[in-house]
Design a protein around this motif. Structure first.
Motif, PDB file in Angstrom:
ATOM      1  N   ASP A   1       0.817  -1.218   0.000  1.00 47.79           N
ATOM      2  CA  ASP A   1       0.000   0.000   0.000  1.00 47.79           C
ATOM      3  C   ASP A   1       0.848   1.265   0.000  1.00 47.79           C
ATOM      4  OD1 ASP A   1      -2.670  -1.212   0.196  1.00 47.79           O
ATOM      5  OD2 ASP A   1      -1.990  -1.898   2.156  1.00 47.79           O
ATOM      6  N   GLU A   2       1.958   1.228   0.732  1.00 44.29           N
ATOM      7  CA  GLU A   2       2.751   2.455   0.847  1.00 44.29           C
ATOM      8  C   GLU A   2       4.155   2.117   1.329  1.00 44.29           C
ATOM      9  OE1 GLU A   2       0.811   4.884   3.773  1.00 44.29           O
ATOM     10  OE2 GLU A   2       1.108   3.438   5.388  1.00 44.29           O
ATOM     11  N   PHE A   3       5.074   2.976   0.981  1.00 48.93           N
ATOM     12  CA  PHE A   3       6.412   2.976   1.572  1.00 48.93           C
ATOM     13  C   PHE A   3       6.841   4.432   1.601  1.00 48.93           C
ATOM     14  CE2 PHE A   3      10.847   2.722   2.288  1.00 48.93           C
ATOM     15  CZ  PHE A   3      11.102   1.495   2.878  1.00 48.93           C
ATOM     16  N   ASP A   4       6.734   5.054   2.780  1.00 47.97           N
ATOM     17  CA  ASP A   4       7.026   6.480   2.925  1.00 47.97           C
ATOM     18  C   ASP A   4       7.691   6.693   4.279  1.00 47.97           C
ATOM     19  OD1 ASP A   4       7.147   9.199   2.937  1.00 47.97           O
ATOM     20  OD2 ASP A   4       5.047   9.547   2.452  1.00 47.97           O
ATOM     21  N   ILE A   5       9.017   6.695   4.281  1.00 45.30           N
ATOM     22  CA  ILE A   5       9.824   6.869   5.480  1.00 45.30           C
ATOM     23  C   ILE A   5      10.680   8.117   5.287  1.00 45.30           C
ATOM     24  CG2 ILE A   5      11.643   5.844   6.909  1.00 45.30           C
ATOM     25  CD1 ILE A   5      10.597   3.092   6.108  1.00 45.30           C
TER      26      ILE A   5
ATOM     27  N   GLU B   1      24.560  -9.401   8.987  1.00 47.68           N
ATOM     28  CA  GLU B   1      25.335  -8.561   8.070  1.00 47.68           C
ATOM     29  C   GLU B   1      24.374  -7.672   7.290  1.00 47.68           C
ATOM     30  OE1 GLU B   1      28.427  -8.985   4.284  1.00 47.68           O
ATOM     31  OE2 GLU B   1      27.943 -10.727   5.542  1.00 47.68           O
ATOM     32  N   LEU B   2      24.672  -6.391   7.236  1.00 48.55           N
ATOM     33  CA  LEU B   2      23.763  -5.432   6.625  1.00 48.55           C
ATOM     34  C   LEU B   2      23.658  -5.662   5.123  1.00 48.55           C
ATOM     35  CD1 LEU B   2      21.991  -2.890   7.020  1.00 48.55           C
ATOM     36  CD2 LEU B   2      24.039  -1.528   6.501  1.00 48.55           C
ATOM     37  N   TRP B   3      22.410  -5.767   4.640  1.00 53.93           N
ATOM     38  CA  TRP B   3      22.149  -5.853   3.202  1.00 53.93           C
ATOM     39  C   TRP B   3      21.784  -4.483   2.640  1.00 53.93           C
ATOM     40  CZ3 TRP B   3      22.637  -8.772  -0.985  1.00 53.93           C
ATOM     41  CH2 TRP B   3      21.835  -8.502  -2.100  1.00 53.93           C
ATOM     42  N   GLY B   4      20.984  -3.728   3.369  1.00 54.88           N
ATOM     43  CA  GLY B   4      20.609  -2.413   2.872  1.00 54.88           C
ATOM     44  C   GLY B   4      19.768  -1.640   3.874  1.00 54.88           C
ATOM     45  N   ARG B   5      19.804  -0.298   3.745  1.00 55.27           N
ATOM     46  CA  ARG B   5      18.938   0.602   4.510  1.00 55.27           C
ATOM     47  C   ARG B   5      18.013   1.299   3.518  1.00 55.27           C
ATOM     48  NH1 ARG B   5      23.883   1.731   7.383  1.00 55.27           N
ATOM     49  NH2 ARG B   5      24.267   3.483   5.959  1.00 55.27           N
ATOM     50  N   PHE B   6      16.730   1.392   3.855  1.00 54.61           N
ATOM     51  CA  PHE B   6      15.746   1.916   2.912  1.00 54.61           C
ATOM     52  C   PHE B   6      14.935   3.020   3.575  1.00 54.61           C
ATOM     53  CE2 PHE B   6      16.758  -2.421   1.884  1.00 54.61           C
ATOM     54  CZ  PHE B   6      16.944  -2.408   0.511  1.00 54.61           C
ATOM     55  N   CYS B   7      14.749   4.120   2.840  1.00 57.76           N
ATOM     56  CA  CYS B   7      13.939   5.237   3.314  1.00 57.76           C
ATOM     57  C   CYS B   7      13.396   5.956   2.078  1.00 57.76           C
ATOM     58  CB  CYS B   7      14.755   6.182   4.198  1.00 57.76           C
ATOM     59  SG  CYS B   7      16.144   6.996   3.351  1.00 57.76           S
ATOM     60  N   GLY B   8      12.745   7.093   2.273  1.00 58.62           N
ATOM     61  CA  GLY B   8      12.152   7.794   1.142  1.00 58.62           C
ATOM     62  C   GLY B   8      10.825   7.195   0.736  1.00 58.62           C
ATOM     63  N   THR B   9      10.460   7.375  -0.530  1.00 56.46           N
ATOM     64  CA  THR B   9       9.141   6.961  -1.017  1.00 56.46           C
ATOM     65  C   THR B   9       9.276   5.998  -2.184  1.00 56.46           C
ATOM     66  OG1 THR B   9       8.221   9.103  -0.372  1.00 56.46           O
ATOM     67  CG2 THR B   9       6.924   7.779  -1.899  1.00 56.46           C
ATOM     68  N   TYR B  10       8.564   4.875  -2.110  1.00 58.61           N
ATOM     69  CA  TYR B  10       8.452   3.906  -3.200  1.00 58.61           C
ATOM     70  C   TYR B  10       6.975   3.754  -3.554  1.00 58.61           C
ATOM     71  CZ  TYR B  10      13.293   2.394  -2.303  1.00 58.61           C
ATOM     72  OH  TYR B  10      14.653   2.343  -2.146  1.00 58.61           O
ATOM     73  N   ALA B  11       6.695   3.534  -4.820  1.00 60.67           N
ATOM     74  CA  ALA B  11       5.311   3.419  -5.275  1.00 60.67           C
ATOM     75  C   ALA B  11       4.752   2.036  -4.970  1.00 60.67           C
ATOM     76  CB  ALA B  11       5.230   3.690  -6.781  1.00 60.67           C
TER      77      ALA B  11
ATOM     78  N   ARG C   1      14.485   4.613   9.141  1.00 66.15           N
ATOM     79  CA  ARG C   1      14.896   3.693   8.074  1.00 66.15           C
ATOM     80  C   ARG C   1      14.354   2.297   8.335  1.00 66.15           C
ATOM     81  NH1 ARG C   1      18.801   4.761  11.753  1.00 66.15           N
ATOM     82  NH2 ARG C   1      19.988   3.028  12.649  1.00 66.15           N
ATOM     83  N   LEU C   2      14.302   1.506   7.258  1.00 63.03           N
ATOM     84  CA  LEU C   2      14.060   0.069   7.339  1.00 63.03           C
ATOM     85  C   LEU C   2      15.371  -0.614   6.989  1.00 63.03           C
ATOM     86  CD1 LEU C   2      12.102  -2.342   7.654  1.00 63.03           C
ATOM     87  CD2 LEU C   2      11.684  -2.187   5.188  1.00 63.03           C
ATOM     88  N   GLU C   3      15.938  -1.342   7.942  1.00 62.67           N
ATOM     89  CA  GLU C   3      17.197  -2.054   7.717  1.00 62.67           C
ATOM     90  C   GLU C   3      16.912  -3.521   7.428  1.00 62.67           C
ATOM     91  OE1 GLU C   3      19.941  -1.680  10.905  1.00 62.67           O
ATOM     92  OE2 GLU C   3      20.496   0.387  10.425  1.00 62.67           O
ATOM     93  N   ILE C   4      17.583  -4.062   6.420  1.00 59.58           N
ATOM     94  CA  ILE C   4      17.479  -5.485   6.096  1.00 59.58           C
ATOM     95  C   ILE C   4      18.878  -6.072   6.186  1.00 59.58           C
ATOM     96  CG2 ILE C   4      16.846  -7.182   4.348  1.00 59.58           C
ATOM     97  CD1 ILE C   4      14.798  -5.248   3.266  1.00 59.58           C
ATOM     98  N   SER C   5      19.029  -7.140   6.977  1.00 58.39           N
ATOM     99  CA  SER C   5      20.311  -7.817   7.132  1.00 58.39           C
ATOM    100  C   SER C   5      20.101  -9.318   6.977  1.00 58.39           C
ATOM    101  CB  SER C   5      20.936  -7.482   8.490  1.00 58.39           C
ATOM    102  OG  SER C   5      20.057  -7.818   9.544  1.00 58.39           O
ATOM    103  N   PHE C   6      21.199 -10.075   6.885  1.00 59.04           N
ATOM    104  CA  PHE C   6      21.086 -11.511   6.666  1.00 59.04           C
ATOM    105  C   PHE C   6      22.137 -12.236   7.488  1.00 59.04           C
ATOM    106  CE2 PHE C   6      23.993  -9.834   3.524  1.00 59.04           C
ATOM    107  CZ  PHE C   6      25.016 -10.762   3.470  1.00 59.04           C
ATOM    108  N   GLY C   7      21.864 -13.539   7.733  1.00 62.56           N
ATOM    109  CA  GLY C   7      22.805 -14.370   8.479  1.00 62.56           C
ATOM    110  C   GLY C   7      22.642 -14.219   9.985  1.00 62.56           C
ATOM    111  N   THR C   8      23.280 -15.130  10.721  1.00 64.72           N
ATOM    112  CA  THR C   8      23.204 -15.090  12.175  1.00 64.72           C
ATOM    113  C   THR C   8      23.930 -13.885  12.755  1.00 64.72           C
ATOM    114  OG1 THR C   8      25.126 -16.546  12.298  1.00 64.72           O
ATOM    115  CG2 THR C   8      22.950 -17.594  12.385  1.00 64.72           C
ATOM    116  N   ASP C   9      24.906 -13.347  12.015  1.00 67.68           N
ATOM    117  CA  ASP C   9      25.617 -12.172  12.494  1.00 67.68           C
ATOM    118  C   ASP C   9      24.983 -10.877  11.994  1.00 67.68           C
ATOM    119  OD1 ASP C   9      26.219 -12.587   9.870  1.00 67.68           O
ATOM    120  OD2 ASP C   9      28.378 -12.237  10.066  1.00 67.68           O
TER     121      ASP C   9
END
Length: 469
Positions: free
Chosen positions: A378-382, A402-412, A392-400
């Protein structure tokens, strides 16, 4: 003797004789038995444990620091209207509960009044709306929302605010007007204010009005001066009127307040450190509930006598009463993900801005390697900041983690946010600071085999650490 009796009311029958007869031998026998050859095995009762937790919102547990007289002290002053939440206590599986009615002068604006305790998606109990066919499925995903009540829009105080002192008699110098619940200001961005309202007197009697202030003030009833005062220094001082004979009904109240310029020659390092504090109290010894001094509540103040829908404008101290829970790691439905699994993650209530100082965590786990694709629903507005270093929305992977990406701003809506390949464990964290709030996000995850290529439309890697252009 000879009488029959059903067993006492039980929480849960462990044995099932429905009635018993008192025989000549003094024994309880099954009803209809001859000679008591069939002794009665009466019900034994076991306690039914609560299955559904208390239905409430996290903000209901918010602890507010006390003011000078011990009353709750609100956060930084802002225009608002009062709300209250009606919790429902824990209950056993299948229990039906009805929320209490809203308090007098409040109206229901959100939530379900009747709920039933059913199976939830997290392996425990969950409150469901009554009538939602909660028993048709083993697990129901539709969670009930608690009842939120809002004070009627006629109540409150009309405030005209000024950026500097000495302007209260010149309306053209006012920066604007708003409506606040009552005169209980602990801090404000403005050096002067003019408050107008109508005070409801519940019954005739002798009333004492008091003002607690940092600065100076003039208090009038029916355009007649009743109290004035000036504090010395930066600590709050209290001033009280003589006992006033007031009749039941409404009395027009006006209060002029200014930060005292004479404070500028004292030990104060700057006016920004001086609280713009002004509070109105009342007391009436012979009126029930008013025997001791108390802040005049919003329910006794009318800024208008006309019914006004959705006014004053609601600016909640907490934007979203159903914000994601920062105290847990949410793993609901994501502990054993497989190919073609999908679900939706969201920060809180659609249509409400997210709250300040949030740290919500979601954990996704699979027994095998997977690719996780994330799409906007429906929305992504940070809040947009360079490098997404604020909200921000942070996405990481693995047991440690590890940062995959930080997301902010507006997506449709429908746009792909990112795709995380060759992972067994993905962690998402929604982090906000105390500055600015935006609507938030709702995203859908799709689990596909790790060998699948990245989906079309995937943004470049540099978008993983910055807002979209």
């Amino acid at each position: 003797l000879g009488g029959t009796s059903p067993p006492a009311a039980a929480a849960s029958p462990a044995a099932a004789a429905s009635a018993a007869r008192c025989s000549e031998s003094g024994e309880w026998c099954s009803e209809g038995a001859v000679g008591c050859q069939d002794p009665s095995d009466l019900w034994q009762c076991d306690t039914i444990e609560d299955y559904c937790p208390e239905l409430r919102i996290p903000s209901a547990d918010r602890v507010i620091a006390a003011g000078l007289r011990g009353e709750p002290e609100e956060q930084l002053h802002t225009a608002t209207t009062l709300t209250t939440f009606l919790p429902i206590p824990p209950a056993p599986l299948g229990a039906v509960r009805q929320a209490r009615p809203c308090p007098p002068k409040f109206r229901r604006v959100h939530g379900v009044e009747e709920v039933v305790c059913a199976h939830g998606t997290g392996g425990g109990g969950s409150w469901q709306p009554l009538g939602a066919n909660a028993t048709a499925r083993l697990v129901d995903a539709e969670a009930a929302e608690g009842v939120l009540c809002e004070l009627d829009g006629r109540f409150g105080v009309r405030r005209t605010y000024f950026s500097s002192v000495g302007q209260l008699h010149n309306a053209s110098q006012g920066l604007g007007q708003d409506v606040i619940p009552n005169i209980d200001q602990h801090m404000s961005d403005y050096d002067a204010a003019y408050f107008e309202t109508n005070l409801e007197i519940p019954q005739a009697g002798l009333y004492t009005l008091s003002v607690e202030v940092v600065g100076k003030f003039i208090l009038s009833l029916r355009e007649q001066l009743v109290l004035t005062g000036r504090s010395r220094g930066t600590s709050p001082e209290s001033f009280s009127s003589e006992a006033l004979q007031l009749e039941a009904g409404f009395v027009g109240v006006a209060l002029q307040y200014e930060l005292d310029p004479l404070l500028l020659g004292t030990d104060v390092a700057g006016t920004a450190l001086v609280p713009r504090l002004v509070r109105l109290f009342w007391q009436a010894e012979n009126v029930p509930g008013l025997e001791s001094l108390a802040v005049v509540p919003a329910t006794a103040l009318y800024h208008t006598f006309r019914s006004m829908h959705s006014f004053p404008r609601i600016i909640n101290l907490i934007n979203d009463p159903d914000q994601c829970d920062s105290s847990i790691v949410n793993t609901t439905g994501m502990t054993d993900l497989k190919a073609n699994d999908t679900g939706i993650l969201f920060d809180g209530t659609l249509g409400r801005d997210y709250n300040q100082d949030v740290l919500c965590t979601w954990l996704m786990v699979s027994s095998g390697f997977m690719r996780v694709n994330f799409y906007v629903v429906d929305e992504f507005d940070i809040e947009r900041t360079p490098g997404c270093l604020a909200d921000r929305l942070e996405i990481s992977f693995g047991t440690d983690e590890e940062l995959w990406g930080r997301f902010c701003g507006t997506y449709a809506p429908g746009e792909i946010l990112t795709s995380v390949p060759d992972v067994q464990r993905v962690t998402l964290k929604f982090i906000t600071d105390s500055q600015f709030e935006r609507p938030g996000f709702s995203i859908r995850y799709n689990i596909v085999p790790s060998s699948d290529p990245q989906p079309p439309g995937l943004p470049p890697e540099d978008r993983r650490l910055a807002a979209p252009a």
